[in-house]
Design a protein around this motif. Structure first.
Motif, PDB file in Angstrom:
ATOM      1  N   SER A  30      16.312 -23.160  42.259  1.00 41.88           N
ATOM      2  CA  SER A  30      16.291 -21.348  43.181  1.00 41.88           C
ATOM      3  C   SER A  30      14.902 -21.815  43.197  1.00 41.88           C
ATOM      4  O   SER A  30      14.893 -19.793  43.602  1.00 41.88           O
ATOM      5  CB  SER A  30      15.888 -20.993  41.493  1.00 41.88           C
ATOM      6  N   TYR A 209      20.881 -17.050  44.320  1.00 36.96           N
ATOM      7  CA  TYR A 209      21.190 -15.740  44.848  1.00 36.96           C
ATOM      8  C   TYR A 209      22.155 -14.969  45.124  1.00 36.96           C
ATOM      9  O   TYR A 209      22.373 -14.347  45.885  1.00 36.96           O
ATOM     10  CB  TYR A 209      19.741 -15.554  45.190  1.00 36.96           C
ATOM     11  N   ILE A 236      17.931 -12.773  38.540  1.00 37.14           N
ATOM     12  CA  ILE A 236      18.036 -12.333  36.952  1.00 37.14           C
ATOM     13  C   ILE A 236      17.845 -14.050  37.591  1.00 37.14           C
ATOM     14  O   ILE A 236      16.518 -14.757  36.389  1.00 37.14           O
ATOM     15  CB  ILE A 236      19.550 -11.765  36.631  1.00 37.14           C
ATOM     16  N   ARG A 237      17.902 -14.968  38.441  1.00 32.08           N
ATOM     17  CA  ARG A 237      17.856 -16.034  38.086  1.00 32.08           C
ATOM     18  C   ARG A 237      16.242 -16.761  38.511  1.00 32.08           C
ATOM     19  O   ARG A 237      16.270 -17.759  38.720  1.00 32.08           O
ATOM     20  CB  ARG A 237      18.665 -17.030  38.529  1.00 32.08           C
ATOM     21  N   TYR A 238      15.835 -15.677  39.014  1.00 33.58           N
ATOM     22  CA  TYR A 238      14.192 -15.749  39.506  1.00 33.58           C
ATOM     23  C   TYR A 238      13.044 -16.406  38.738  1.00 33.58           C
ATOM     24  O   TYR A 238      12.593 -17.332  38.694  1.00 33.58           O
ATOM     25  CB  TYR A 238      13.559 -15.816  40.959  1.00 33.58           C
ATOM     26  N   SER A 239      13.896 -16.024  37.373  1.00 29.90           N
ATOM     27  CA  SER A 239      12.947 -16.307  36.616  1.00 29.90           C
ATOM     28  C   SER A 239      13.078 -16.602  35.084  1.00 29.90           C
ATOM     29  O   SER A 239      14.153 -15.909  34.344  1.00 29.90           O
ATOM     30  CB  SER A 239      11.687 -15.031  36.270  1.00 29.90           C
ATOM     31  N   GLU A 240      12.730 -17.050  34.601  1.00 33.31           N
ATOM     32  CA  GLU A 240      13.375 -18.071  33.213  1.00 33.31           C
ATOM     33  C   GLU A 240      13.053 -16.693  31.911  1.00 33.31           C
ATOM     34  O   GLU A 240      14.111 -16.720  30.990  1.00 33.31           O
ATOM     35  CB  GLU A 240      12.582 -18.463  32.011  1.00 33.31           C
ATOM     36  N   ARG A 241      12.747 -15.822  32.300  1.00 36.56           N
ATOM     37  CA  ARG A 241      12.462 -14.631  31.706  1.00 36.56           C
ATOM     38  C   ARG A 241      13.703 -13.577  31.686  1.00 36.56           C
ATOM     39  O   ARG A 241      14.230 -12.828  31.467  1.00 36.56           O
ATOM     40  CB  ARG A 241      11.359 -13.866  32.104  1.00 36.56           C
ATOM     41  N   LYS A 242      15.014 -14.160  32.811  1.00 38.05           N
ATOM     42  CA  LYS A 242      15.873 -13.297  33.020  1.00 38.05           C
ATOM     43  C   LYS A 242      15.790 -12.079  32.666  1.00 38.05           C
ATOM     44  O   LYS A 242      14.981 -10.730  34.020  1.00 38.05           O
ATOM     45  CB  LYS A 242      16.683 -13.818  31.693  1.00 38.05           C
ATOM     46  N   GLN A 243      16.657 -10.827  31.886  1.00 35.85           N
ATOM     47  CA  GLN A 243      16.593  -9.392  32.137  1.00 35.85           C
ATOM     48  C   GLN A 243      14.772  -8.520  31.600  1.00 35.85           C
ATOM     49  O   GLN A 243      14.495  -7.746  32.669  1.00 35.85           O
ATOM     50  CB  GLN A 243      17.689  -8.948  30.780  1.00 35.85           C
ATOM     51  N   TYR A 245      12.005 -10.169  33.151  1.00 34.71           N
ATOM     52  CA  TYR A 245      11.967 -10.540  34.494  1.00 34.71           C
ATOM     53  C   TYR A 245      12.202  -9.377  35.146  1.00 34.71           C
ATOM     54  O   TYR A 245      11.714  -8.230  36.551  1.00 34.71           O
ATOM     55  CB  TYR A 245      11.706 -11.300  35.179  1.00 34.71           C
TER      56      TYR A 245
END
Length: 260
Positions: A30, A209, A236-243, A245
């Motif tokens: 990603s 994406y 939403i998949r750019y970071s492990e923090r998800k929502q 982020y």
């Protein structure tokens, strides 16, 4: 950024844990850098944003510095898109497409990691989902988030504004917190334009994406504005923090509109 063939690597960059940016791999990660880029050779030095004491002035300076590079990348993509839209219109009219134009369409497709195979209305639509611009405000906000307003080591020393990774020894900067056994580096770029181009192409080609591209395509089909607020959820998949982020980016977008 992730490794080859679908391996997902977690990364903690600047205050957000981020997945990698992929580019032209069969099963890209990603955040991995690597697509061909068209750098703007004139912008290679990063101002010392940390020296700007006034927060408002720092934000304005950061956005003003990065905006021209984002707009240049978007202009090139829009030129490619208009060419493809013209081919689409001619196919709808039953007109012939010349070999040179077919070759050009194939070159564009390869750049975005898409196998065009043959030129038809059915194959052009998926390509047009990829060959499209991104809202400047979204790019600026994400760059601010990923670099701490241009103060991160990766931005200062590598002109890397989006946490992109590479996997060849010496290709970038070794993260100080890299886990034992990992071999990734944070990519270095020769210019700001190269960093932006690699990031944008990643969003336009990486399977991670697809949701972002679907949102954008649906808005186009409805002849609605493609806004930063509309597309940010597609990250939403750019970071492990998800929502968390996504919520942070949306909050930054709302808070910093006045400085863009």
């Amino acid at each position: 950024m992730r490794p080859l063939a679908g391996i997902i690597i977690a990364l903690g960059l600047v205050a957000s844990g981020v997945l990698l940016v992929q580019v032209m791999l069969d099963q890209p990660s990603s955040r991995q850098s690597g697509l061909p880029i068209q750098p703007n050779e004139s912008v290679k030095r990063l101002p010392d944003f940390a020296e700007i004491a006034d927060v408002k002035e720092k934000k304005k300076a950061f956005f003003n510095y990065l905006r021209p590079e984002v707009e240049l990348v978007n202009q090139r993509i829009d030129s490619q898109r208009q060419f493809l839209l013209q081919l689409q219109s001619r196919l709808e009219q039953g007109r012939t497409i010349g070999q040179a134009e077919m070759n050009q369409a194939d070159l564009i497709a390869r750049e975005y990691g898409y196998d065009l195979r043959q030129l038809s209305l059915e194959t052009l639509e998926p390509l047009l989902k990829r060959v499209d611009t991104l809202p400047v405000e979204m790019v600026l906000v994400q760059a601010a988030n990923e670099t701490g307003w241009g103060s991160s080591r990766f931005a200062r020393d590598g002109l890397n504004f989006f946490g992109q990774w590479c996997f060849k020894a010496g290709c970038g900067l070794v993260p100080l917190s890299r886990d034992s056994g990992r071999n990734h580096e944070v990519a270095k770029f020769d210019s700001v334009g190269a960093s932006v181009a690699s990031y944008v192409r990643n969003l336009n080609s990486n399977p991670a994406y697809q949701e972002l591209r679907d949102i954008r395509f649906d808005l186009r089909q409805q002849q609605m504005d493609v806004t930063a607020a509309a597309l940010i959820p597609g990250l939403i998949r750019y970071s492990e923090r998800k929502q968390a982020y996504i919520d942070e980016l949306l909050q930054m977008l709302e808070t910093n509109q006045r400085y863009m």
